[in-house]
Design an enzyme around this catalytic site. Structure first.
Site, PDB file in Angstrom:
ATOM      1  N   CYS A 160       0.682  -1.108  -0.053  1.00 32.20           N
ATOM      2  CA  CYS A 160       0.035   0.072   0.036  1.00 32.20           C
ATOM      3  C   CYS A 160       0.964   1.213   0.094  1.00 32.20           C
ATOM      4  O   CYS A 160       0.840   1.932  -0.831  1.00 32.20           O
ATOM      5  CB  CYS A 160      -0.902  -0.027   1.039  1.00 32.20           C
ATOM      6  SG  CYS A 160      -2.145  -1.438   0.902  1.00 32.20           S
ATOM      7  N   ARG A 180      -0.811   3.996  -2.319  1.00 35.48           N
ATOM      8  CA  ARG A 180      -1.902   3.890  -3.344  1.00 35.48           C
ATOM      9  C   ARG A 180      -3.133   3.710  -2.800  1.00 35.48           C
ATOM     10  O   ARG A 180      -3.994   3.921  -3.543  1.00 35.48           O
ATOM     11  CB  ARG A 180      -1.467   2.606  -4.249  1.00 35.48           C
ATOM     12  CG  ARG A 180      -1.546   1.274  -3.690  1.00 35.48           C
ATOM     13  CD  ARG A 180      -1.454   0.184  -4.629  1.00 35.48           C
ATOM     14  NE  ARG A 180      -1.422  -1.102  -3.449  1.00 35.48           N
ATOM     15  CZ  ARG A 180      -2.445  -1.571  -3.216  1.00 35.48           C
ATOM     16  NH1 ARG A 180      -3.742  -1.284  -3.560  1.00 35.48           N
ATOM     17  NH2 ARG A 180      -2.339  -2.761  -2.409  1.00 35.48           N
ATOM     18  N   ALA A 182      -5.384   3.688   1.086  1.00 30.86           N
ATOM     19  CA  ALA A 182      -5.359   3.752   2.502  1.00 30.86           C
ATOM     20  C   ALA A 182      -6.642   3.588   3.296  1.00 30.86           C
ATOM     21  O   ALA A 182      -7.696   4.259   2.851  1.00 30.86           O
ATOM     22  CB  ALA A 182      -4.647   5.218   3.080  1.00 30.86           C
ATOM     23  N   ASP A 183      -6.514   2.776   4.237  1.00 35.48           N
ATOM     24  CA  ASP A 183      -7.675   2.375   5.242  1.00 35.48           C
ATOM     25  C   ASP A 183      -7.397   3.441   6.368  1.00 35.48           C
ATOM     26  O   ASP A 183      -6.759   3.314   7.309  1.00 35.48           O
ATOM     27  CB  ASP A 183      -7.498   0.907   5.820  1.00 35.48           C
ATOM     28  CG  ASP A 183      -8.320   0.549   6.845  1.00 35.48           C
ATOM     29  OD1 ASP A 183      -8.975   1.433   7.626  1.00 35.48           O
ATOM     30  OD2 ASP A 183      -8.441  -0.533   7.190  1.00 35.48           O
ATOM     31  N   ASN A 191       0.383   4.322   9.290  1.00 33.95           N
ATOM     32  CA  ASN A 191       1.459   4.944   8.048  1.00 33.95           C
ATOM     33  C   ASN A 191       2.025   6.342   8.306  1.00 33.95           C
ATOM     34  O   ASN A 191       3.304   6.456   8.192  1.00 33.95           O
ATOM     35  CB  ASN A 191       0.760   5.045   6.817  1.00 33.95           C
ATOM     36  CG  ASN A 191       0.356   3.671   6.268  1.00 33.95           C
ATOM     37  OD1 ASN A 191      -0.843   3.220   5.787  1.00 33.95           O
ATOM     38  ND2 ASN A 191       1.015   2.328   6.581  1.00 33.95           N
ATOM     39  N   HIS A 221      -9.963   5.563   2.046  1.00 34.35           N
ATOM     40  CA  HIS A 221     -11.269   5.263   2.174  1.00 34.35           C
ATOM     41  C   HIS A 221     -11.457   5.160   3.597  1.00 34.35           C
ATOM     42  O   HIS A 221     -10.482   4.678   4.336  1.00 34.35           O
ATOM     43  CB  HIS A 221     -11.387   3.915   1.250  1.00 34.35           C
ATOM     44  CG  HIS A 221     -10.384   2.942   1.649  1.00 34.35           C
ATOM     45  ND1 HIS A 221      -9.463   2.793   0.429  1.00 34.35           N
ATOM     46  CD2 HIS A 221     -10.166   2.123   2.290  1.00 34.35           C
ATOM     47  CE1 HIS A 221      -8.537   2.059   0.904  1.00 34.35           C
ATOM     48  NE2 HIS A 221      -8.905   1.342   1.992  1.00 34.35           N
ATOM     49  N   ILE A 222     -12.939   4.873   3.833  1.00 36.42           N
ATOM     50  CA  ILE A 222     -13.330   4.266   4.976  1.00 36.42           C
ATOM     51  C   ILE A 222     -14.283   3.314   4.563  1.00 36.42           C
ATOM     52  O   ILE A 222     -15.164   3.416   3.889  1.00 36.42           O
ATOM     53  CB  ILE A 222     -13.923   5.345   5.877  1.00 36.42           C
ATOM     54  CG1 ILE A 222     -13.119   6.676   6.189  1.00 36.42           C
ATOM     55  CG2 ILE A 222     -14.851   4.842   7.130  1.00 36.42           C
ATOM     56  CD1 ILE A 222     -13.888   7.856   6.942  1.00 36.42           C
ATOM     57  N   TYR A 223     -14.051   2.078   5.423  1.00 35.28           N
ATOM     58  CA  TYR A 223     -14.725   0.860   4.941  1.00 35.28           C
ATOM     59  C   TYR A 223     -16.312   0.908   5.572  1.00 35.28           C
ATOM     60  O   TYR A 223     -16.337   1.729   6.573  1.00 35.28           O
ATOM     61  CB  TYR A 223     -14.243  -0.216   5.670  1.00 35.28           C
ATOM     62  CG  TYR A 223     -13.123  -1.014   4.870  1.00 35.28           C
ATOM     63  CD1 TYR A 223     -13.382  -1.924   3.750  1.00 35.28           C
ATOM     64  CD2 TYR A 223     -11.738  -0.661   5.133  1.00 35.28           C
ATOM     65  CE1 TYR A 223     -12.229  -2.292   2.970  1.00 35.28           C
ATOM     66  CE2 TYR A 223     -10.752  -1.191   4.328  1.00 35.28           C
ATOM     67  CZ  TYR A 223     -10.918  -1.957   3.342  1.00 35.28           C
ATOM     68  OH  TYR A 223      -9.884  -2.327   2.518  1.00 35.28           O
ATOM     69  N   SER A 282     -10.924  -5.320   7.578  1.00 29.70           N
ATOM     70  CA  SER A 282     -11.092  -5.946   6.585  1.00 29.70           C
ATOM     71  C   SER A 282      -9.965  -6.991   5.988  1.00 29.70           C
ATOM     72  O   SER A 282      -8.845  -6.229   5.569  1.00 29.70           O
ATOM     73  CB  SER A 282     -11.637  -5.170   5.538  1.00 29.70           C
ATOM     74  OG  SER A 282     -12.958  -4.486   6.025  1.00 29.70           O
TER      75      SER A 282
HETATM   76  N1  LIG Z   1      -8.039  -3.692   5.523  1.00 30.24           N
HETATM   77  C1  LIG Z   1      -6.634  -3.345   5.937  1.00 30.24           C
HETATM   78  N2  LIG Z   1      -6.335  -2.348   6.455  1.00 30.24           N
HETATM   79  C2  LIG Z   1      -5.054  -2.042   6.842  1.00 30.24           C
HETATM   80  O1  LIG Z   1      -4.809  -0.971   7.329  1.00 30.24           O
HETATM   81  C3  LIG Z   1      -4.054  -3.107   6.476  1.00 30.24           C
HETATM   82  C4  LIG Z   1      -4.489  -4.412   5.757  1.00 30.24           C
HETATM   83  N3  LIG Z   1      -5.921  -4.463   5.486  1.00 30.24           N
HETATM   84  N4  LIG Z   1      -3.663  -5.223   5.591  1.00 30.24           N
HETATM   85  C5  LIG Z   1      -2.354  -5.033   5.569  1.00 30.24           C
HETATM   86  C6  LIG Z   1      -2.010  -4.201   6.872  1.00 30.24           C
HETATM   87  C7  LIG Z   1      -1.999  -4.702   8.086  1.00 30.24           C
HETATM   88  N5  LIG Z   1      -2.200  -3.413   8.850  1.00 30.24           N
HETATM   89  C8  LIG Z   1      -2.907  -3.030  10.227  1.00 30.24           C
HETATM   90  C9  LIG Z   1      -3.342  -4.374  10.669  1.00 30.24           C
HETATM   91  C10 LIG Z   1      -4.229  -4.168  11.822  1.00 30.24           C
HETATM   92  C11 LIG Z   1      -4.356  -3.054  12.510  1.00 30.24           C
HETATM   93  C12 LIG Z   1      -5.203  -2.975  13.843  1.00 30.24           C
HETATM   94  O2  LIG Z   1      -5.900  -3.998  14.016  1.00 30.24           O
HETATM   95  N6  LIG Z   1      -4.961  -2.111  14.437  1.00 30.24           N
HETATM   96  C13 LIG Z   1      -5.525  -1.687  15.713  1.00 30.24           C
HETATM   97  C14 LIG Z   1      -4.965  -2.275  16.986  1.00 30.24           C
HETATM   98  C15 LIG Z   1      -3.408  -2.823  16.784  1.00 30.24           C
HETATM   99  C16 LIG Z   1      -2.835  -3.446  18.079  1.00 30.24           C
HETATM  100  O3  LIG Z   1      -3.698  -3.774  18.844  1.00 30.24           O
HETATM  101  O4  LIG Z   1      -1.682  -3.503  18.187  1.00 30.24           O
HETATM  102  C17 LIG Z   1      -5.814  -0.384  16.094  1.00 30.24           C
HETATM  103  O5  LIG Z   1      -6.521  -0.087  16.639  1.00 30.24           O
HETATM  104  O6  LIG Z   1      -5.028   0.568  15.361  1.00 30.24           O
HETATM  105  C18 LIG Z   1      -3.731  -1.999  11.964  1.00 30.24           C
HETATM  106  C19 LIG Z   1      -3.098  -1.920  10.647  1.00 30.24           C
HETATM  107  C20 LIG Z   1      -2.414  -2.381   7.982  1.00 30.24           C
HETATM  108  N7  LIG Z   1      -2.680  -2.878   6.679  1.00 30.24           N
HETATM  109  O1  LIG Z   2       0.162  -0.222   5.221  1.00 31.30           O
HETATM  110  C1  LIG Z   2      -0.772  -0.172   5.183  1.00 31.30           C
HETATM  111  C2  LIG Z   2      -1.467  -1.532   4.136  1.00 31.30           C
HETATM  112  C3  LIG Z   2      -2.766  -1.629   3.747  1.00 31.30           C
HETATM  113  N1  LIG Z   2      -3.574  -0.565   4.049  1.00 31.30           N
HETATM  114  C4  LIG Z   2      -5.181  -0.800   3.811  1.00 31.30           C
HETATM  115  C5  LIG Z   2      -5.527  -0.110   2.384  1.00 31.30           C
HETATM  116  C6  LIG Z   2      -6.840  -1.098   1.937  1.00 31.30           C
HETATM  117  O2  LIG Z   2      -7.789  -0.810   2.813  1.00 31.30           O
HETATM  118  C7  LIG Z   2      -5.921  -2.396   2.291  1.00 31.30           C
HETATM  119  C8  LIG Z   2      -5.465  -3.101   1.052  1.00 31.30           C
HETATM  120  O3  LIG Z   2      -6.256  -3.192   0.290  1.00 31.30           O
HETATM  121  P1  LIG Z   2      -6.066  -3.220  -1.264  1.00 31.30           P
HETATM  122  O4  LIG Z   2      -7.187  -4.002  -2.003  1.00 31.30           O
HETATM  123  O5  LIG Z   2      -4.882  -4.120  -1.917  1.00 31.30           O
HETATM  124  O6  LIG Z   2      -5.931  -1.978  -1.933  1.00 31.30           O
HETATM  125  O7  LIG Z   2      -5.157  -2.254   3.583  1.00 31.30           O
HETATM  126  C9  LIG Z   2      -3.404   0.532   4.661  1.00 31.30           C
HETATM  127  O8  LIG Z   2      -3.888   1.418   4.707  1.00 31.30           O
HETATM  128  N2  LIG Z   2      -1.835   0.677   4.945  1.00 31.30           N
END
Ligand SMILES: Nc1nc(=O)c2c([nH]1)NC[C@@H]1CN(c3ccc(C(=O)N[C@@H](CCC(=O)O)C(=O)O)cc3)CN21
Ligand SMILES: O=c1ccn([C@H]2C[C@H](O)[C@@H](COP(=O)(O)O)O2)c(=O)[nH]1
Length: 283
Positions: A160, A180, A182-183, A191, A221-223, A282
């Site tokens: 990403c 590219r 951002a969730d 990030n 985006h926001i899911y 997600s």
């Molecule tokens: N849909 C999605 N969103 C993302 O941000 C994301 C992905 N997928 N896939 C790859 C990586 C993994 N990343 C993640 C994964 C989990 C959290 C998360 O659950 N954060 C919680 C708790 C973290 C903790 O307890 O350490 C938070 O409240 O920030 C954040 C970023 C960012 N990326």
């Molecule tokens: O560092 C990261 C890694 C992932 N994301 C988010 C952005 C999207 O919501 C998903 C990845 O889905 P794609 O379909 O491959 O775009 O994970 C993020 O924000 N930051």
């Protein structure tokens, strides 16, 4: 903090609903966002309108710097963030290139540290940048990119935040990072910490002053299942002043980062925040 909240509000005011095939969810989406972090004045861009798990964000980035390709190695450092993508995504589980539990494949740091050349040798993008910057050289191509379309089928997720460009003006170091996708409630929170910390660390190990870090995002985006919490809870809160990031000054070389550095070498001073919000994730 204001720029993050402004982006969240902009998505709610102007976003368009887009169906996302990979996750099967709809995302409220805008295109293009530019965020800037003042690393020279140590204005650490930590979200204050909810508790941020900044240590996991730094652990994840340290794993990229080390070229990790396995969710278990990330867990050992303190980040569980790759567990779901390595072990729960049906498409990746069915991919014959997956080497077993926790394997992420040739993603992120693997490309940054061991980009495969046509002759079979590997190229270490990050070491080249560290070597040049340490000698005061900016060849206008101090770029580390994780984006290797020829190997997407060998990894669990396309990167990403995919490209980081360093620039030197005199003895001040700048970073421009490109994302590219951002969730915004979950990933962006991490990030922002990573872009800031990457510049601070690179300045420290190359003997430069940190300047500004520029973070450029395309699809923000926001899911659908996160929207209510963002709109009715997080955006109703007043932000606090930004904290400061303290990095152990004994970290002096690239080898230090590769070997002994742990999360104990990072501290945040003056972090005041509202209580945590659990956003749905997600896969
Ligand atoms: N849909 C999605 N969103 C993302 O941000 C994301 C992905 N997928 N896939 C790859 C990586 C993994 N990343 C993640 C994964 C989990 C959290 C998360 O659950 N954060 C919680 C708790 C973290 C903790 O307890 O350490 C938070 O409240 O920030 C954040 C970023 C960012 N990326
Ligand atoms: O560092 C990261 C890694 C992932 N994301 C988010 C952005 C999207 O919501 C998903 C990845 O889905 P794609 O379909 O491959 O775009 O994970 C993020 O924000 N930051």
């Amino acid at each position: 903090m204001q720029q993050y909240l402004a982006l969240c509000q902009r998505i709610i005011d102007e976003g368009i609903w887009i169906e996302n095939q990979r996750t099967g969810k709809r995302c409220l989406t805008v295109i293009n966002a530019d965020l800037t972090y003042d690393v020279s004045n140590n204005q650490f861009p930590l979200i204050t309108t909810r508790k941020s798990f900044w240590k996991a964000a730094i652990a994840e980035f340290l794993g990229y710097i080390r070229g990790y390709d396995n969710a278990a190695d990330f867990r050992k450092l303190g980040a569980k963030t790759w567990d779901a993508n390595a072990n729960e995504n049906a498409v990746w589980l069915a991919n014959p290139h997956r080497k077993g539990p926790d394997d992420m494949g040739r993603v992120y740091g693997v490309q940054g540290r061991a980009w495969r050349k046509p002759n079979g040798e590997h190229l270490d993008q990050l070491r080249k940048i560290v070597n040049n910057l340490s000698q005061g050289i900016d060849d206008r191509g101090e770029i580390m990119t994780f984006y290797n379309p020829g190997e997407f089928d060998l990894g669990c997720l396309r990167p990403c935040m995919h490209t980081h460009t360093f620039s030197l003006l005199g003895d001040t170091l700048y970073l421009t990072s490109y994302q590219r996708s951002a969730d915004v409630p979950l990933g962006l929170n991490f990030n922002q910490v990573q872009v800031f910390t990457f510049l601070a660390l690179m300045a420290q190990i190359t003997g430069k002053k940190p300047g500004l870090a520029y973070h450029k995002i395309v699809n923000a985006h926001i899911y659908e299942d996160q929207l209510e919490l963002m709109r009715d809870v997080q955006l109703k809160r007043e932000p606090f002043p930004l904290p400061q990031l303290e990095i152990n000054p004994d970290i002096k070389t690239f080898e230090d980062l590769e070997t002994w550095v742990t999360l104990d070498d990072f501290k945040v001073e003056g972090y005041q925040c509202h209580e945590g919000i659990k956003y749905p994730f997600s896969v």
